[in-house]
Design an enzyme around this catalytic site. Structure first.
Site, PDB file in Angstrom:
ATOM      1  N   ARG A  95       0.889  -1.173   0.000  1.00  0.00           N
ATOM      2  CA  ARG A  95       0.000   0.000   0.000  1.00  0.00           C
ATOM      3  C   ARG A  95       0.916   1.210   0.000  1.00  0.00           C
ATOM      4  O   ARG A  95       1.553   1.514   1.014  1.00  0.00           O
ATOM      5  CB  ARG A  95      -0.912  -0.040   1.226  1.00  0.00           C
ATOM      6  CG  ARG A  95      -1.883   1.129   1.347  1.00  0.00           C
ATOM      7  CD  ARG A  95      -2.732   0.957   2.592  1.00  0.00           C
ATOM      8  NE  ARG A  95      -3.508   2.145   2.905  1.00  0.00           N
ATOM      9  CZ  ARG A  95      -4.758   2.363   2.508  1.00  0.00           C
ATOM     10  NH1 ARG A  95      -5.369   1.455   1.759  1.00  0.00           N
ATOM     11  NH2 ARG A  95      -5.392   3.467   2.840  1.00  0.00           N
ATOM     12  N   HIS A 122      -6.859   1.178  -7.046  1.00  0.00           N
ATOM     13  CA  HIS A 122      -7.262   0.469  -5.831  1.00  0.00           C
ATOM     14  C   HIS A 122      -8.045  -0.785  -6.242  1.00  0.00           C
ATOM     15  O   HIS A 122      -9.256  -0.875  -6.014  1.00  0.00           O
ATOM     16  CB  HIS A 122      -8.099   1.371  -4.938  1.00  0.00           C
ATOM     17  CG  HIS A 122      -8.167   0.933  -3.505  1.00  0.00           C
ATOM     18  ND1 HIS A 122      -7.717  -0.305  -3.076  1.00  0.00           N
ATOM     19  CD2 HIS A 122      -8.655   1.549  -2.387  1.00  0.00           C
ATOM     20  CE1 HIS A 122      -7.906  -0.419  -1.775  1.00  0.00           C
ATOM     21  NE2 HIS A 122      -8.469   0.689  -1.334  1.00  0.00           N
ATOM     22  N   GLN A 125     -10.293  -2.738  -3.618  1.00  0.00           N
ATOM     23  CA  GLN A 125     -11.591  -2.136  -3.338  1.00  0.00           C
ATOM     24  C   GLN A 125     -12.588  -2.462  -4.444  1.00  0.00           C
ATOM     25  O   GLN A 125     -13.753  -2.766  -4.180  1.00  0.00           O
ATOM     26  CB  GLN A 125     -11.449  -0.622  -3.199  1.00  0.00           C
ATOM     27  CG  GLN A 125     -12.743   0.092  -2.840  1.00  0.00           C
ATOM     28  CD  GLN A 125     -13.273  -0.320  -1.476  1.00  0.00           C
ATOM     29  OE1 GLN A 125     -12.559  -0.208  -0.483  1.00  0.00           O
ATOM     30  NE2 GLN A 125     -14.507  -0.791  -1.427  1.00  0.00           N
ATOM     31  N   ASP A 211     -16.687   8.761  -2.570  1.00  0.00           N
ATOM     32  CA  ASP A 211     -15.472   8.622  -1.762  1.00  0.00           C
ATOM     33  C   ASP A 211     -15.135  10.006  -1.234  1.00  0.00           C
ATOM     34  O   ASP A 211     -15.721  11.015  -1.651  1.00  0.00           O
ATOM     35  CB  ASP A 211     -14.337   8.055  -2.627  1.00  0.00           C
ATOM     36  CG  ASP A 211     -13.102   7.678  -1.824  1.00  0.00           C
ATOM     37  OD1 ASP A 211     -13.205   7.581  -0.580  1.00  0.00           O
ATOM     38  OD2 ASP A 211     -12.036   7.486  -2.434  1.00  0.00           O
ATOM     39  N   CYS A 251     -16.199   3.607  -0.085  1.00  0.00           N
ATOM     40  CA  CYS A 251     -15.049   2.760   0.246  1.00  0.00           C
ATOM     41  C   CYS A 251     -14.540   2.991   1.665  1.00  0.00           C
ATOM     42  O   CYS A 251     -13.765   2.178   2.168  1.00  0.00           O
ATOM     43  CB  CYS A 251     -13.938   2.941  -0.773  1.00  0.00           C
ATOM     44  SG  CYS A 251     -12.998   4.452  -0.596  1.00  0.00           S
ATOM     45  N   ARG A 279     -14.149  -6.753   1.691  1.00  0.00           N
ATOM     46  CA  ARG A 279     -12.728  -6.580   1.406  1.00  0.00           C
ATOM     47  C   ARG A 279     -11.961  -7.845   1.796  1.00  0.00           C
ATOM     48  O   ARG A 279     -11.029  -8.267   1.097  1.00  0.00           O
ATOM     49  CB  ARG A 279     -12.180  -5.365   2.174  1.00  0.00           C
ATOM     50  CG  ARG A 279     -12.614  -3.998   1.645  1.00  0.00           C
ATOM     51  CD  ARG A 279     -11.901  -3.650   0.342  1.00  0.00           C
ATOM     52  NE  ARG A 279     -10.468  -3.685   0.505  1.00  0.00           N
ATOM     53  CZ  ARG A 279      -9.734  -2.668   0.973  1.00  0.00           C
ATOM     54  NH1 ARG A 279     -10.334  -1.531   1.332  1.00  0.00           N
ATOM     55  NH2 ARG A 279      -8.421  -2.773   1.069  1.00  0.00           N
TER      56      ARG A 279
END
Length: 296
Positions: A95, A122, A125, A211, A251, A279
């Site tokens: 990440r 991402h 996600q 988001d 998210c 997730r």
């Protein structure tokens, strides 16, 4: 060796296989006796917990590593860190801020590398998003209305929705839309509809998504972004124009009263907690598939 740098590293058929595996409660223990290194330049609640538990559920041992512990391109080069970790682990997840770090890790090509988030993408996600949509609506060829900044989440989600035959709409101020390169890349898979007004994007959509307007690392832009997105907050009135069976996704973390009103994020059409749990399930399905594909 297979890697996941963004969602379009998969074919639609492979994507479907991963989603199917994500719903299997007793997966094969493909990581039994093996480790997975999880490198975090950026802190996270959902990514760390979902990935660690996914690895455990596959019989493996997750090792979470802070960015300063390995010092990507400061203490050691990205390539040297990758080679070192590949000597201990069957897979690496990272990440990071800079997407090029992920690309350089994958180029070493010693073990599968998974993008847990970068400034450009991402994919983890997007997998959880598709899984949630399929569970809730029973299909994936739906209209997803995304209201907000065309960030890494939006890019991977747009690619994913187009890959599965859905329609992706985005409402954003002109300065916060997909750039030409991203737009061309997504257009090669499917059409994206761009709107000036959230009302036009949300009308009749089965999925409404947003988001945060200011992502990690953009805090110095907060005031400018709040001004740019004035009028883009998702409230109950806007949600009432979506399809009757619509769901709301985010998210997380959510900034109530900023990009979304509290009554929406906590309301009866919200599926954000199922989405967050997914997730873990999506990560398990991906790693199960990826380890088999890579033969490690």
């Amino acid at each position: 060796m297979r890697h996941l740098l963004d969602i379009d590293d998969l074919t639609p058929a492979e994507l479907g296989s991963i989603l199917d595996r994500s719903e299997v409660p007793d997966p094969d223990a493909v990581l039994a006796g093996k480790g997975m290194a999880l490198v975090f330049e950026k802190p996270s609640a959902r990514t760390r917990n979902s990935m660690e538990m996914a690895v455990v559920q596959l019989g493996g041992h997750p090792v979470t590593i802070r960015g300063e512990e390995v010092g990507l391109d400061t203490r050691e080069t990205v390539e040297d860190v990758t080679r070192t970790l590949a000597g201990y682990h069957a897979a690496i997840g990272a990440r990071v801020f800079d997407h090029r770090y992920i690309e350089r890790m994958a180029a070493v090509d010693r073990v599968p590398v998974v993008n847990l988030l970068s400034d450009a993408a991402h994919p983890m996600q997007a997998l959880a998003d598709l899984l949630t949509i399929r569970q809730e609506l029973g299909r994936l060829d739906v209209t997803v209305a995304y209201v907000g900044d065309a960030n890494n989440v939006a890019r991977s989600l747009a690619l994913a929705v187009c890959m599965v035959g859905g329609t992706f709409r985005i409402a954003a101020p002109p300065a916060h839309r997909f750039g030409e390169v991203d737009a061309d890349r997504i257009a090669a898979i499917g059409a994206v509809e761009v709107f000036d007004r959230p009302e036009d994007a949300v009308a009749g959509a089965q999925v409404v998504y947003t988001d945060v307007w200011t992502s990690m690392g953009q805090e110095h832009e907060l005031d400018d972004r709040l001004r740019a997105f004035e009028g883009f907050t998702i409230g109950e009135r806007l949600m009432s124009t979506a399809a009757p069976d619509h769901i709301f996704l985010h998210c997380l973390p959510a900034h109530r009263s900023e990009e979304v009103a509290a009554e929406v994020v906590d309301g009866p059409r919200s599926r954000i907690w199922q989405q967050a749990e997914n997730r873990m399930h999506a990560a398990r399905g991906l790693m199960w598939w990826l380890m088999e594909q890579s033969g490690t």
